[in-house]
Write a protein that holds these residues in place. Sequence first.
Motif, PDB file in Angstrom:
ATOM      1  N   GLN A  55       0.886  -1.005  -0.205  1.00 46.06           N
ATOM      2  CA  GLN A  55      -0.070  -0.091  -0.110  1.00 46.06           C
ATOM      3  C   GLN A  55       0.944   1.300  -0.064  1.00 46.06           C
ATOM      4  O   GLN A  55       1.820   1.215   0.483  1.00 46.06           O
ATOM      5  CB  GLN A  55      -0.893  -0.034   1.100  1.00 46.06           C
ATOM      6  N   CYS A  56       0.213   2.360  -0.817  1.00 45.98           N
ATOM      7  CA  CYS A  56       0.974   3.597  -0.620  1.00 45.98           C
ATOM      8  C   CYS A  56      -0.047   4.615  -0.281  1.00 45.98           C
ATOM      9  O   CYS A  56      -1.024   4.795  -1.360  1.00 45.98           O
ATOM     10  CB  CYS A  56       1.641   4.003  -1.785  1.00 45.98           C
ATOM     11  N   LEU A  57      -0.122   5.215   0.751  1.00 47.25           N
ATOM     12  CA  LEU A  57      -0.977   6.549   0.998  1.00 47.25           C
ATOM     13  C   LEU A  57      -0.533   7.651   0.440  1.00 47.25           C
ATOM     14  O   LEU A  57       0.633   8.042   0.564  1.00 47.25           O
ATOM     15  CB  LEU A  57      -0.985   6.625   2.703  1.00 47.25           C
ATOM     16  N   LEU A  58      -1.653   8.147  -0.340  1.00 41.12           N
ATOM     17  CA  LEU A  58      -1.193   9.418  -0.995  1.00 41.12           C
ATOM     18  C   LEU A  58      -1.981  10.686  -0.599  1.00 41.12           C
ATOM     19  O   LEU A  58      -1.772  11.833  -1.050  1.00 41.12           O
ATOM     20  CB  LEU A  58      -1.535   9.078  -2.603  1.00 41.12           C
ATOM     21  N   GLY A  59      -3.030  10.504   0.105  1.00 41.07           N
ATOM     22  CA  GLY A  59      -3.777  11.880   0.277  1.00 41.07           C
ATOM     23  C   GLY A  59      -4.767  11.248   1.636  1.00 41.07           C
ATOM     24  O   GLY A  59      -5.195  10.510   2.034  1.00 41.07           O
ATOM     25  N   THR A  60      -5.308  12.522   2.253  1.00 39.11           N
ATOM     26  CA  THR A  60      -6.236  12.490   3.571  1.00 39.11           C
ATOM     27  C   THR A  60      -6.928  13.527   3.353  1.00 39.11           C
ATOM     28  O   THR A  60      -6.593  14.656   2.766  1.00 39.11           O
ATOM     29  CB  THR A  60      -5.228  12.253   4.676  1.00 39.11           C
ATOM     30  N   ASN A  61      -7.967  13.712   4.163  1.00 38.79           N
ATOM     31  CA  ASN A  61      -8.567  14.776   4.386  1.00 38.79           C
ATOM     32  C   ASN A  61      -9.015  15.028   6.021  1.00 38.79           C
ATOM     33  O   ASN A  61      -8.561  14.374   6.705  1.00 38.79           O
ATOM     34  CB  ASN A  61     -10.166  14.906   3.538  1.00 38.79           C
ATOM     35  N   ASN A  62      -9.634  16.125   6.197  1.00 41.27           N
ATOM     36  CA  ASN A  62      -9.990  16.486   7.718  1.00 41.27           C
ATOM     37  C   ASN A  62     -10.740  15.631   8.339  1.00 41.27           C
ATOM     38  O   ASN A  62     -11.139  15.664   9.395  1.00 41.27           O
ATOM     39  CB  ASN A  62     -10.485  17.818   7.935  1.00 41.27           C
ATOM     40  N   ARG A  63     -11.473  14.729   7.560  1.00 41.49           N
ATOM     41  CA  ARG A  63     -12.394  13.913   8.240  1.00 41.49           C
ATOM     42  C   ARG A  63     -11.775  12.474   8.464  1.00 41.49           C
ATOM     43  O   ARG A  63     -12.431  11.452   9.040  1.00 41.49           O
ATOM     44  CB  ARG A  63     -13.729  13.511   7.289  1.00 41.49           C
ATOM     45  N   GLY A  64     -10.408  12.436   8.361  1.00 41.50           N
ATOM     46  CA  GLY A  64      -9.669  10.991   8.737  1.00 41.50           C
ATOM     47  C   GLY A  64      -9.871   9.959   7.535  1.00 41.50           C
ATOM     48  O   GLY A  64      -9.628   8.980   7.903  1.00 41.50           O
ATOM     49  N   VAL A 121      -9.917  12.447  -6.221  1.00 38.31           N
ATOM     50  CA  VAL A 121      -9.094  12.790  -7.713  1.00 38.31           C
ATOM     51  C   VAL A 121      -7.983  11.751  -7.768  1.00 38.31           C
ATOM     52  O   VAL A 121      -7.375  11.295  -6.817  1.00 38.31           O
ATOM     53  CB  VAL A 121      -8.561  13.777  -7.916  1.00 38.31           C
ATOM     54  N   GLY A 122      -7.794  11.039  -9.063  1.00 39.10           N
ATOM     55  CA  GLY A 122      -6.668  10.025  -9.106  1.00 39.10           C
ATOM     56  C   GLY A 122      -6.323   9.875 -10.665  1.00 39.10           C
ATOM     57  O   GLY A 122      -6.615  10.718 -11.503  1.00 39.10           O
ATOM     58  N   ALA A 123      -5.903   8.719 -10.736  1.00 38.82           N
ATOM     59  CA  ALA A 123      -5.340   8.519 -12.222  1.00 38.82           C
ATOM     60  C   ALA A 123      -5.430   7.218 -12.680  1.00 38.82           C
ATOM     61  O   ALA A 123      -5.459   6.226 -11.761  1.00 38.82           O
ATOM     62  CB  ALA A 123      -3.848   9.026 -12.612  1.00 38.82           C
ATOM     63  N   GLY A 124      -5.771   6.726 -13.847  1.00 39.69           N
ATOM     64  CA  GLY A 124      -6.111   5.325 -14.224  1.00 39.69           C
ATOM     65  C   GLY A 124      -5.871   5.307 -15.699  1.00 39.69           C
ATOM     66  O   GLY A 124      -5.555   6.170 -16.555  1.00 39.69           O
ATOM     67  N   HIS A 125      -6.190   3.947 -16.252  1.00 43.14           N
ATOM     68  CA  HIS A 125      -6.141   3.703 -17.869  1.00 43.14           C
ATOM     69  C   HIS A 125      -7.501   3.387 -18.033  1.00 43.14           C
ATOM     70  O   HIS A 125      -8.321   2.780 -17.415  1.00 43.14           O
ATOM     71  CB  HIS A 125      -5.264   2.535 -17.879  1.00 43.14           C
ATOM     72  N   ARG A 126      -7.853   3.734 -19.378  1.00 44.73           N
ATOM     73  CA  ARG A 126      -9.014   3.536 -20.048  1.00 44.73           C
ATOM     74  C   ARG A 126      -9.086   2.780 -21.087  1.00 44.73           C
ATOM     75  O   ARG A 126      -8.143   3.027 -22.042  1.00 44.73           O
ATOM     76  CB  ARG A 126      -9.733   4.938 -20.299  1.00 44.73           C
TER      77      ARG A 126
END
Length: 82
Positions: free
Chosen positions: A3-12, A64-69
């Motif tokens: 796993q790689c954590l990349l983001g968080t918000n104020n709601r945990g 928001v993120g990234a991927g392949h279509r």
Amino acid sequence: MSQCLLGTNNRGQFVGSSTIAGDVESHAFVTVDGVMTDLNPQIPADSGWLLEYAYGLNERGQIVGAGHRDGVAPIRAFLLSR
């Protein structure tokens, strides 16, 4: 599993990228109330998307993120609203 954590918000809540046993592709995930959820089963199976990285989320739960279509490069941005 890796796993790689990349983001968080104020709601945990957390987002990131993870590999699943037996799969070489990364999968974007969100963790809410301590429960990690792969984002790919949360979208229509016939969408053609593989959501690989979730980079950030806001307090409204938008991710928001990234991927392949359709399995085609280049990698593309996505916005999910929950």
